[in-house]
Design a protein around this motif. Sequence first.
Motif, PDB file in Angstrom:
ATOM      1  N   ILE A   1      -2.486   4.645   5.670  1.00  0.00           N
ATOM      2  CA  ILE A   1      -2.739   3.672   4.606  1.00  0.00           C
ATOM      3  C   ILE A   1      -4.205   3.259   4.701  1.00  0.00           C
ATOM      4  O   ILE A   1      -4.802   3.283   5.774  1.00  0.00           O
ATOM      5  CB  ILE A   1      -1.828   2.436   4.729  1.00  0.00           C
ATOM      6  CG1 ILE A   1      -1.989   1.790   6.111  1.00  0.00           C
ATOM      7  CG2 ILE A   1      -0.384   2.800   4.440  1.00  0.00           C
ATOM      8  CD1 ILE A   1      -1.245   0.479   6.255  1.00  0.00           C
ATOM      9  N   ARG A   2      -4.775   2.901   3.559  1.00  0.00           N
ATOM     10  CA  ARG A   2      -6.178   2.487   3.532  1.00  0.00           C
ATOM     11  C   ARG A   2      -6.266   0.970   3.435  1.00  0.00           C
ATOM     12  O   ARG A   2      -5.700   0.362   2.525  1.00  0.00           O
ATOM     13  CB  ARG A   2      -6.894   3.122   2.347  1.00  0.00           C
ATOM     14  CG  ARG A   2      -8.362   2.693   2.235  1.00  0.00           C
ATOM     15  CD  ARG A   2      -9.097   3.449   1.183  1.00  0.00           C
ATOM     16  NE  ARG A   2     -10.444   2.927   0.988  1.00  0.00           N
ATOM     17  CZ  ARG A   2     -11.370   3.496   0.221  1.00  0.00           C
ATOM     18  NH1 ARG A   2     -11.086   4.604  -0.430  1.00  0.00           N
ATOM     19  NH2 ARG A   2     -12.572   2.962   0.097  1.00  0.00           N
ATOM     20  N   ILE A   3      -6.991   0.374   4.371  1.00  0.00           N
ATOM     21  CA  ILE A   3      -7.255  -1.066   4.368  1.00  0.00           C
ATOM     22  C   ILE A   3      -8.756  -1.255   4.441  1.00  0.00           C
ATOM     23  O   ILE A   3      -9.408  -0.760   5.366  1.00  0.00           O
ATOM     24  CB  ILE A   3      -6.552  -1.768   5.544  1.00  0.00           C
ATOM     25  CG1 ILE A   3      -5.036  -1.650   5.380  1.00  0.00           C
ATOM     26  CG2 ILE A   3      -6.967  -3.229   5.633  1.00  0.00           C
ATOM     27  CD1 ILE A   3      -4.253  -2.243   6.517  1.00  0.00           C
ATOM     28  N   ASP A   4      -9.308  -1.965   3.454  1.00  0.00           N
ATOM     29  CA  ASP A   4     -10.751  -2.078   3.276  1.00  0.00           C
ATOM     30  C   ASP A   4     -11.297  -0.657   3.052  1.00  0.00           C
ATOM     31  O   ASP A   4     -10.971  -0.045   2.060  1.00  0.00           O
ATOM     32  CB  ASP A   4     -11.406  -2.775   4.473  1.00  0.00           C
ATOM     33  CG  ASP A   4     -10.824  -4.174   4.694  1.00  0.00           C
ATOM     34  OD1 ASP A   4     -10.518  -4.830   3.691  1.00  0.00           O
ATOM     35  OD2 ASP A   4     -10.666  -4.589   5.852  1.00  0.00           O
TER      36      ASP A   4
ATOM     37  N   TYR B   1       5.056  -2.734   7.817  1.00  0.00           N
ATOM     38  CA  TYR B   1       6.514  -2.687   7.710  1.00  0.00           C
ATOM     39  C   TYR B   1       6.891  -1.767   6.559  1.00  0.00           C
ATOM     40  O   TYR B   1       6.192  -1.699   5.538  1.00  0.00           O
ATOM     41  CB  TYR B   1       7.092  -4.079   7.459  1.00  0.00           C
ATOM     42  CG  TYR B   1       6.794  -5.079   8.544  1.00  0.00           C
ATOM     43  CD1 TYR B   1       7.651  -5.251   9.626  1.00  0.00           C
ATOM     44  CD2 TYR B   1       5.636  -5.863   8.491  1.00  0.00           C
ATOM     45  CE1 TYR B   1       7.368  -6.173  10.626  1.00  0.00           C
ATOM     46  CE2 TYR B   1       5.352  -6.779   9.481  1.00  0.00           C
ATOM     47  CZ  TYR B   1       6.221  -6.936  10.545  1.00  0.00           C
ATOM     48  OH  TYR B   1       5.937  -7.839  11.538  1.00  0.00           O
ATOM     49  N   ASN B   2       8.046  -1.073   6.721  1.00  0.00           N
ATOM     50  CA  ASN B   2       8.534  -0.218   5.640  1.00  0.00           C
ATOM     51  C   ASN B   2       9.394  -1.018   4.677  1.00  0.00           C
ATOM     52  O   ASN B   2       9.497  -2.252   4.786  1.00  0.00           O
ATOM     53  CB  ASN B   2       9.287   0.986   6.197  1.00  0.00           C
ATOM     54  CG  ASN B   2      10.535   0.573   6.973  1.00  0.00           C
ATOM     55  OD1 ASN B   2      10.930  -0.596   6.985  1.00  0.00           O
ATOM     56  ND2 ASN B   2      11.158   1.541   7.633  1.00  0.00           N
ATOM     57  N   ALA B   3      10.018  -0.315   3.733  1.00  0.00           N
ATOM     58  CA  ALA B   3      10.825  -0.995   2.713  1.00  0.00           C
ATOM     59  C   ALA B   3      12.021  -1.725   3.309  1.00  0.00           C
ATOM     60  O   ALA B   3      12.524  -2.692   2.716  1.00  0.00           O
ATOM     61  CB  ALA B   3      11.294   0.015   1.667  1.00  0.00           C
TER      62      ALA B   3
ATOM     63  N   VAL C   1       4.487   0.639   1.437  1.00  0.00           N
ATOM     64  CA  VAL C   1       4.756  -0.148   2.643  1.00  0.00           C
ATOM     65  C   VAL C   1       4.009  -1.473   2.525  1.00  0.00           C
ATOM     66  O   VAL C   1       3.077  -1.624   1.726  1.00  0.00           O
ATOM     67  CB  VAL C   1       4.316   0.601   3.917  1.00  0.00           C
ATOM     68  CG1 VAL C   1       5.138   1.861   4.106  1.00  0.00           C
ATOM     69  CG2 VAL C   1       2.824   0.921   3.878  1.00  0.00           C
ATOM     70  N   ASP C   2       4.428  -2.446   3.327  1.00  0.00           N
ATOM     71  CA  ASP C   2       3.792  -3.767   3.340  1.00  0.00           C
ATOM     72  C   ASP C   2       2.964  -3.910   4.612  1.00  0.00           C
ATOM     73  O   ASP C   2       3.482  -3.745   5.721  1.00  0.00           O
ATOM     74  CB  ASP C   2       4.840  -4.878   3.282  1.00  0.00           C
ATOM     75  CG  ASP C   2       5.565  -4.912   1.953  1.00  0.00           C
ATOM     76  OD1 ASP C   2       4.926  -4.586   0.935  1.00  0.00           O
ATOM     77  OD2 ASP C   2       6.760  -5.262   1.928  1.00  0.00           O
TER      78      ASP C   2
ATOM     79  N   LEU D   1       0.825  -1.206   0.000  1.00  0.00           N
ATOM     80  CA  LEU D   1       0.000   0.000   0.000  1.00  0.00           C
ATOM     81  C   LEU D   1       0.861   1.257   0.000  1.00  0.00           C
ATOM     82  O   LEU D   1       2.003   1.231   0.454  1.00  0.00           O
ATOM     83  CB  LEU D   1      -0.916   0.017   1.235  1.00  0.00           C
ATOM     84  CG  LEU D   1      -1.816  -1.210   1.423  1.00  0.00           C
ATOM     85  CD1 LEU D   1      -2.447  -1.201   2.800  1.00  0.00           C
ATOM     86  CD2 LEU D   1      -2.889  -1.261   0.343  1.00  0.00           C
ATOM     87  N   ARG D   2       0.292   2.352  -0.503  1.00  0.00           N
ATOM     88  CA  ARG D   2       1.010   3.626  -0.543  1.00  0.00           C
ATOM     89  C   ARG D   2       0.519   4.525   0.601  1.00  0.00           C
ATOM     90  O   ARG D   2      -0.681   4.612   0.859  1.00  0.00           O
ATOM     91  CB  ARG D   2       0.819   4.327  -1.886  1.00  0.00           C
ATOM     92  CG  ARG D   2       1.713   5.568  -2.059  1.00  0.00           C
ATOM     93  CD  ARG D   2       1.521   6.173  -3.428  1.00  0.00           C
ATOM     94  NE  ARG D   2       1.904   5.245  -4.485  1.00  0.00           N
ATOM     95  CZ  ARG D   2       3.155   5.039  -4.890  1.00  0.00           C
ATOM     96  NH1 ARG D   2       4.156   5.702  -4.319  1.00  0.00           N
ATOM     97  NH2 ARG D   2       3.409   4.172  -5.856  1.00  0.00           N
TER      98      ARG D   2
END
Length: 523
Positions: free
Chosen positions: A344-347, A374-376, A362-363, A336-337
């Motif tokens: 970050i947007r989830i759902d 987590y970041n890069a 990011v993951d 996600l960005r």
Amino acid sequence: MIEKQQIIIGYYRQGKSKRALSKELGVSRNTIRKYLLEYEKEKSNSEKSEREESDSGGVVELPKYNSSGRERRRLTSEITQIIDGYLESNARKIEQGNRKQCAKGTDIHAVLLRKGHQIGYTTVCSYIRQYHQRQKEVFIRQHYEPGQSVEFDWGVVKIRIGGKVKQLMLAVFTSAYSNHRWARLYERQDMSSFLDAHVQYFSAVGYVSQEVVYDNMRVAVRRYTLRNSDKVPTDDLLKISTYYCFAYRFCNARRGNEKGHVERSVEYVRRKAFALREDFDHLEQANQHLLSTCQVLNAASVKDKDKSIVSYFEQEKTMMKAAPLVGYDVGELRSLRVDKYSCIRIDTNYYSVQEGQVGQMVDAKVYPQRIVVYNADNKLIAEHTRAHTRFEYYLHLAHYLKTLRNKPGALAGSLTLKQAEQSIQTIFQNYFKDQAKDFIILLLHIRQKKYSITDWQNALEQCIKLCPHQAVEVDKIKLLLAQKRNQNTKPNTPISTTDYSDMSMDIDRHCKAQLEHIQALIS
């Protein structure tokens, strides 16, 4: 029957003619003649036994009409060919998954009328029913070996959690051999819940069957086709099936009978668990009640047999593979960005991450009840409890401290402060409402030194007690926090009054130095 009785009595007892009876009753003379001949035949047949007389009926038997040889005057072969063509076209559409565009009886009847055929709608519907009866599907009863197959399906449950009505998803597993049932409630029917249901089930029973049967749910089937051999499973199903070493099988479209055990179990478990109780304090309590219900159902005996479902399932375990001791990681990985609000947007909801990631990818690992980001560099930058609301922001104050140090005026009206712990909001309102920057500096210091909020509150109370007529200052709080930590490192050393006096002297010296500096500036 009444007409037949009136004809016989009117003719033989009342002496009425056939013509008169026909006019009086409105019955054809041919019908009257037939009834009278049947009556004469019954009377003249004196060789029959009493039982045969009563069985034959004669006078009291209902009139019968033989229509087997009657020709269809309206439903001609030309019309039946047209109807058959539309019904065969409907069958092809159903195979292609286009059931909603099938022609109905009223549509076929309208086509026949447009082509000039004189036929009634009921006649067309009657022929269509006969056609479907000839085409009715035959089911083949299956035999299952112990440990061979477990079926999975979702159901919907509506209960009250904390006084609010919620629609939850019911994940159900059922063994095809023993009918052993297991179920669990989830907020969503998503991938993380799908995987977690498998992990929880295998962990609960301790064993894994040879195969698991699914319908065409999107969390299991990535590419849908009419042929089962061409269906492509999702990557997550491939991974978890490889981890637990089970095969998977998909049912044909709209063929619930191919996993009939779990189809029945969804309705059965839902009714037994929640028909008489539907109020719970939280989701975990509802799941505990559901698990207890499944245990009661599994302890019951199998129909027409002496052994219980549990005993048959214990027999199955000897043919199953033992489940791994470490469960599969059910987190669904999403890339996600981070937006301009460091979220970050989830759902449909937004979750904050540590500042400094705006515009970067990011993951996020999404679990049924929590979210980890987590970041890069694979460094943990956020952890949230997963919310199941819509279009809400969930912000942690600690994620914005460096930005707020440069923009202290934005703190008082910020959403991140309103969502902070109540104790932090109280400290800000009581002591730092006009000193937002000092408040942020203290939060940064507490986070860096890993102090607790309780330590901060104690230091504030002690500072006010020692200097009741002086304003609360950052350096005082830092000094008291450090002093408290030093005391905690010496648990066997009693705290004497001289320690307090030394501390008070240090604070006084610091305050005097600040006052002298202020006076120098004023002068």
